[in-house]
Design an enzyme around this catalytic site. Sequence first.
Site, short mmCIF file in Angstrom:
data_model
loop_
_atom_site.label_atom_id
_atom_site.label_comp_id
_atom_site.label_asym_id
_atom_site.label_seq_id
_atom_site.Cartn_x
_atom_site.Cartn_y
_atom_site.Cartn_z
N LEU B 73 0.80 -1.22 0.00
CA LEU B 73 0.00 0.00 0.00
C LEU B 73 0.83 1.27 0.00
O LEU B 73 0.54 2.23 0.72
CB LEU B 73 -0.97 -0.01 1.19
CG LEU B 73 -2.04 -1.10 1.15
CD1 LEU B 73 -2.76 -1.22 2.48
CD2 LEU B 73 -3.04 -0.88 0.03
N CYS B 129 -6.97 -5.75 1.81
CA CYS B 129 -5.60 -5.94 1.36
C CYS B 129 -4.88 -6.91 2.28
O CYS B 129 -4.79 -6.67 3.48
CB CYS B 129 -4.84 -4.63 1.30
SG CYS B 129 -3.16 -4.90 0.72
N LYS B 168 -14.56 -3.22 -1.36
CA LYS B 168 -13.75 -4.29 -1.95
C LYS B 168 -13.58 -5.42 -0.95
O LYS B 168 -13.10 -5.22 0.17
CB LYS B 168 -12.39 -3.76 -2.38
CG LYS B 168 -11.56 -4.81 -3.10
CD LYS B 168 -10.83 -4.25 -4.26
CE LYS B 168 -9.96 -5.29 -4.93
NZ LYS B 168 -8.94 -4.67 -5.76
N ILE B 194 -12.67 -10.09 -6.64
CA ILE B 194 -12.00 -10.38 -5.39
C ILE B 194 -10.67 -9.61 -5.30
O ILE B 194 -10.13 -9.19 -6.31
CB ILE B 194 -11.70 -11.91 -5.24
CG1 ILE B 194 -10.84 -12.42 -6.39
CG2 ILE B 194 -12.97 -12.69 -5.14
CD1 ILE B 194 -10.46 -13.91 -6.30
N GLY B 220 -4.10 -13.12 -10.69
CA GLY B 220 -3.86 -13.73 -12.00
C GLY B 220 -4.68 -14.98 -12.25
O GLY B 220 -5.55 -15.35 -11.45
N GLY B 246 -10.27 -10.89 -10.93
CA GLY B 246 -9.45 -12.02 -10.51
C GLY B 246 -9.15 -12.86 -11.74
O GLY B 246 -10.00 -13.61 -12.21
C1 LIG Z 1 0.79 -5.48 -7.72
C2 LIG Z 1 -0.62 -5.44 -7.20
C3 LIG Z 1 -1.00 -4.40 -6.35
C4 LIG Z 1 -2.30 -4.32 -5.84
N1 LIG Z 1 -2.64 -3.28 -5.04
C5 LIG Z 1 -3.93 -3.13 -4.65
C6 LIG Z 1 -4.35 -1.98 -3.93
O1 LIG Z 1 -3.57 -1.07 -3.64
N2 LIG Z 1 -5.66 -1.89 -3.57
C7 LIG Z 1 -6.59 -2.86 -3.90
O2 LIG Z 1 -7.75 -2.71 -3.58
N3 LIG Z 1 -6.21 -3.96 -4.58
C8 LIG Z 1 -4.91 -4.12 -4.97
N4 LIG Z 1 -4.55 -5.24 -5.70
C9 LIG Z 1 -5.56 -6.26 -6.03
C10 LIG Z 1 -6.16 -6.06 -7.42
O3 LIG Z 1 -6.85 -4.83 -7.49
C11 LIG Z 1 -7.12 -7.20 -7.79
O4 LIG Z 1 -8.18 -7.24 -6.85
C12 LIG Z 1 -6.46 -8.57 -7.82
O5 LIG Z 1 -5.15 -8.47 -8.31
C13 LIG Z 1 -7.23 -9.59 -8.66
O6 LIG Z 1 -7.31 -9.23 -10.01
P1 LIG Z 1 -6.27 -9.73 -11.16
O7 LIG Z 1 -6.17 -11.21 -11.09
O8 LIG Z 1 -6.82 -9.21 -12.45
O9 LIG Z 1 -4.96 -9.09 -10.83
C14 LIG Z 1 -3.24 -5.33 -6.19
C15 LIG Z 1 -2.84 -6.38 -7.05
C16 LIG Z 1 -1.56 -6.45 -7.56
C17 LIG Z 1 -1.19 -7.59 -8.47
#
Ligand SMILES: Cc1cc2nc3c(=O)[nH]c(=O)nc-3n(C[C@H](O)[C@H](O)[C@H](O)COP(=O)(O)O)c2cc1C
Lengths: 278, 308
Positions: B73, B129, B168, B194, B220, B246
């Site tokens: 964060l 988070c 979230k 998620i 991922g 997700g």
């Molecule tokens: C490098 C990284 C940083 C993230 N930082 C935050 C964040 O600051 N706040 C938040 O709500 N979610 C954060 N997430 C979660 C993503 O918003 C998302 O919910 C999660 O990665 C699932 O989606 P995806 O599979 O498309 O990445 C982060 C994810 C990644 C990979």
Amino acid sequence: MSIDHPLMLPIKNIVTESPNIKTFMFDYNFYAEPGQFCMIWIPGVDEKPFGIVKREGQDFMITVAAIGVATKALHQMKTGDKVGFRGPYGSSFTIPARRSSIALVAGGYGIASLGYLAEEARKRDVHVHLFLGARTKKDLLYLEWMKNIGVELHLSTDDGSEGYKGFNVDLFKKYVETNSKFKVQNSKFDMVYTVGPEIMEMKIAEICYAHHIPFEVSIERYMKCGFGLCGQCCVDPVGWRMCVEGPVIDGEKLKQITEFGKYHRTASGKVEKYPWAK
Amino acid sequence: MIDLSVNLAGIKLKNPTILASGIMGVSASSLKFVEENGAGAVTIKSIGPTDRTGHKNPTVLAFDNRMVNAVGLSNPGVDTEVHIVKEAHERLNVPLIVSIFADTIDNFAVVADKLLETHPKIIELNLSCPNTDNEFGKMFALDADDTRKVITLVKKVTQGTDIKIFTKLTPEEEDFAELGKVVEDAGADGITTINTIFSMNIDIYSRKPILSNAYGGISGPAIKPVGIESVYTLYETVSIPIIGMGGILTGEDAIEYIMAGATAVGIGSGVYYRGIDIFQKVTSEIEDFMKKEGYKSIEEMRGIAHNS
Ligand SMILES: Cc1cc2nc3c(=O)[nH]c(=O)nc-3n(C[C@H](O)[C@H](O)[C@H](O)COP(=O)(O)O)c2cc1C
Ligand SMILES: Cc1cc2nc3c(=O)[nH]c(=O)nc-3n(C[C@H](O)[C@H](O)[C@H](O)COP(=O)(O)OP(=O)(O)OC[C@H]3O[C@@H](n4cnc5c(N)ncnc54)[C@H](O)[C@@H]3O)c2cc1C
Ligand code: FES
């Protein structure tokens, strides 16, 4: 394809280049182009970006200046100790055309990426001028290597202990101003490449713009992921990622990066002005 | 004509793809760059009360089918972020979702209050988070009471505005459907889910966890089935809109989320797997699918997996 989680590699050899710079060599071969970088993990300490260097007979090496916690920890490591490797990442320098004439302007560890470029250029019979600057004679790196491959050296030191007394920027400027008037073969540069402190790069950029010489510069920004996800290394106002669209940027694109030479972002994302910028 | 637009809690998106929080959204410029690559909306990296450097590197690693991260964060703090949000509003043409987090329940209200002057359209409460757990104690979204309190408090701050509050959530809450109900009853306007899932990787040579924070969150392709299940479950229990995310890499993945009940879809890790233009790619793949299968609008596909 890049390796995106640390591959543990033992350090094969360590060379002390200058009082605060060491080169670490590895037996690991992979495809990379001059200008690209890798992330090196020092277990339990941190993971940081370094330019990839390759030379004849040596798979891969990094040249590191000890300036903070991670780089000092790396300097403490010994042959056989393992570090984690990720990469290669980022854009690369344009390989110069056969028999063209180029200038490399390097400050500090900037010679790392440029040394690799020099070797690739010499393989193509390119006339390579290297404007290498350092504080003292002892801080000039890669001299033997550069001499051996036939690079024309233009050295400068702040204290005059070797070559021109003053900055390599001034030496470069003089050279360009003098030689732009004459049409001596190989004295005009088809391309200029610069890596070093941003203030130096900025001055080289100004000289190149003024003399209409195409150039490329490597822009360092704080890196976290290194592969284009976290957004930490994005520049204003275009938002390009210096780990993907950069670090190597050409003179035309550089005009769009208005933060260049003025400020960068810290690990939190906060804007931090350079001391020399108003 | 195929209509790719969606209505997210009264806000129109030209297509259903949204940049997920924490990916790219460090500055107005990086958000703009994502907009130029086709996103229907963008989410800023979560904003907290004060300047945080985040964890040391390694913070983000990628594997064939998953990423793990513990960025921690990092953000320059709400006082600075106010200017970033304003600049983003000036420069963006697509809606901006303003994600916030805090160390205490009260500080969620403080952060939201300071952001009021930027006139956000949507505030997303990041209650889930996984990367700051040791510091803050239990994740808010694992506690129905805390979740209710945060929503109620922020709703109070935004009273009289038309700011929509999204929450979230993490799939790690055992009774996810029940939590969804709590969120809806507390007055939230939508749910984003998620977030990443707890994980760890150990390097067997140095015998150390690789992430500097040791613990991290997986995202991922590997987590997609968990995301789909979460959205499907929520859709059965709540009627507020859901941003599903997700593991979305393709238009087919996005459609799977929409059929599970998502109003729009978030894309994060996909930026790594398919490049920054993933938003364009996914949107055109959704369109191709709709053409082939004879759908005219996203609306027609929403939640249809529940009909059978
Ligand atoms: C490098 C990284 C940083 C993230 N930082 C935050 C964040 O600051 N706040 C938040 O709500 N979610 C954060 N997430 C979660 C993503 O918003 C998302 O919910 C999660 O990665 C699932 O989606 P995806 O599979 O498309 O990445 C982060 C994810 C990644 C990979
Ligand atoms: C693309 C690129 C290539 C580089 N190539 C080399 C090289 O070949 N040789 C070399 O010695 N150094 C190189 N660096 C710089 C090197 O990464 C920093 O010197 C190193 O990160 C400092 O870490 P530290 O813990 O020792 O110092 P710290 O005390 O943490 O930092 C000192 C300064 O280094 C910079 N820095 C710190 N962490 C990072 C980071 N994660 N990303 C970017 N900058 C950072 C900051 O400006 C900081 O003020 C390169 C940087 C980049 C971005
Ligand atoms: S370091 Fe993460 S996007 Fe460049």
